[in-house]
Every structure is written in C-alpha cells, then in structure tokens.
Design an enzyme around this catalytic site. Structure first.
Site, PDB file in Angstrom:
ATOM      1  N   LEU A 162      65.965  51.040  62.758  1.00 42.74           N
ATOM      2  CA  LEU A 162      66.162  49.708  63.315  1.00 42.74           C
ATOM      3  C   LEU A 162      66.843  49.785  64.677  1.00 42.74           C
ATOM      4  O   LEU A 162      67.916  50.387  64.814  1.00 42.74           O
ATOM      5  CB  LEU A 162      67.029  48.876  62.365  1.00 42.74           C
ATOM      6  N   ASP A 163      66.228  49.181  65.667  1.00 39.27           N
ATOM      7  CA  ASP A 163      66.902  48.993  66.937  1.00 39.27           C
ATOM      8  C   ASP A 163      68.090  48.060  66.704  1.00 39.27           C
ATOM      9  O   ASP A 163      68.114  47.288  65.733  1.00 39.27           O
ATOM     10  CB  ASP A 163      65.918  48.394  67.948  1.00 39.27           C
ATOM     11  N   LEU A 164      69.071  48.092  67.603  1.00 38.45           N
ATOM     12  CA  LEU A 164      70.262  47.253  67.435  1.00 38.45           C
ATOM     13  C   LEU A 164      70.195  46.002  68.314  1.00 38.45           C
ATOM     14  O   LEU A 164      70.065  44.878  67.815  1.00 38.45           O
ATOM     15  CB  LEU A 164      71.516  48.071  67.759  1.00 38.45           C
TER      16      LEU A 164
END
Length: 230
Positions: free
Chosen positions: A8-10
């Site tokens: 997951l990107d932040l």
C-alpha cells in the site's frame, strides 16, 4: 503458499498528506527566494520523491540540496503530522487482515518519517510492515522500496506460485511503474493526487473511486492474480 500480500502506498492512498507536504514545499521555495509554484503544482509533489519534484518545478539543480534542507526543516517541525487518514481506510485494512492478507506500506517517503506517521495515526497496528525510502531519496525509486518490502516479507521478484498473489495499491504513476518492475499489478485509487488519466496511462489494472470498495476490489484482484499464478 504464503498469504496474499498487499503493498500500500501511503500519501494519497491511505492518508491525505497534502497539507503538510505542500506547506513544507512552499516554505522551501520562500527560503530560497524562488517563486512558489501554484497550488496545483505543489499538490503534484505528493507521492514522488521530493528530490525529483524540486528540479522538475523550477529549483536549479545546484540548489536542490538547499531546498531539501529547508523542506525538511518545516516538515519535521510539524508538517509531517499535518495529515489525516482517509475515512474508511482503517475498516478496509481490518477487513483485508481478517481475510488473511499480509499488509505493508511501501512509500517513496523516507522510512524515518513514514514509520512515526503510521504510528501517530494508528495505522501501524493494522500493518505487517512499513517500508520507505532512505533519507537520501535521490538514491531510491518506488521499485527499490518494493524490492525492500518483498525481501523483508520473504517474497521473490517476480511473483511465483509458491509465494502467493501480490498486489500494489497506489494513487500515482510511479506506484504502477514500480510494481510493474517486479511483475506486480497495481490497483489505482482516484481519491489521491494523480492527474486525470495518469493511472490508466501508466497501466493500472483497475481504478477505484471509493474507499468503501477498497477491500472488495483488492480481494477480487488478488483472486485473479492467484488464478494466473496457479
């Protein structure tokens, strides 16, 4: 076979981090006595390495280090916590964990910032790892961060049947391209900071417009990936 892995990107995927990042970037331009970009341009700083964004938007190459120092001074003074988790994200992460997924953040943000941010906003307890760039972001790409995450979590690149399915979720083209370097599909989310058409052009396998559908969309894509790997 390992459990399904979701990277997951932040910024722009799990969190609305634009206020702190754009304010810190604007501070850097003022500190260098350079014209501050407009709001839309500053918003484009969210996601890619900041060391790429400054030279792309008017900072002379010889002054990027100076701009970076000014940015970090503002960011660490409070900008990093001028941030909020998108509504519905914790529930989606809990649903994915209950479904048996391993969850990890893979962000271009330096890991020394990503970890305390995730801790402050209650995400760490919902994740199996937080992986980011080194402090010298210029030496790292999103593909490098993903490689680090895969290695730490005992996965190979590219994905193999024994490893189980892997999916990236992100809001910018560099998430898609970084994942592709490891043979991983990327589901694009449109509530982040991509320009219109950016994710589709980069090759995202799907676009999601609503956080409420995140867990379901991820599980559907992981099922498709497992079928291809079987």
């Amino acid at each position: 076979m390992n459990s399904p892995l979701v990277l997951l990107d932040l910024d722009g995927t799990l969190m609305d981090s634009a206020p702190g990042i754009t304010a810190s970037a604007a501070h850097a331009y003022r500190a260098l006595d350079l014209e501050v970009p407009d709001a839309a341009t500053l918003r484009s700083f969210v996601g890619p390495p900041i060391t790429d964004s400054f030279p792309a938007h008017g900072v002379p190459p010889g002054r990027v280090g100076e701009a970076l120092a000014a940015y970090r001074a503002a960011f660490t003074a409070g900008g990093m916590f001028d941030n909020a988790v998108f509504d519905g994200v914790p529930a989606a992460l809990r649903e994915l964990r209950e479904a048996g997924c391993t969850l990890a953040v893979a962000t271009s943000k330096p890991e020394v910032y990503a970890r305390p941010i995730c801790e402050r906003f209650g995400l760490t307890e919902l994740l199996d790892g937080v992986f980011g760039a080194p402090l010298d972001e210029a030496t790292s790409t999103k593909a490098d961060v993903i490689a680090k995450a895969l290695a730490a979590l005992g996965r190979t690149s590219p994905a193999t049947p024994a490893d189980g399915p892997v999916l990236m979720v992100g809001d910018r083209e560099h998430d898609v391209h970084g994942a592709a370097e490891h043979g991983i599909d990327c589901l694009g989310v449109t509530w982040g900071y991509a320009a219109p058409g950016e994710l589709a052009a980069a090759g995202a396998v799907g676009l999601l417009d609503d956080v409420a559908g995140l867990a379901g969309a991820v599980l559907t894509r992981l099922g498709a990936s497992a079928g291809r790997l079987a």
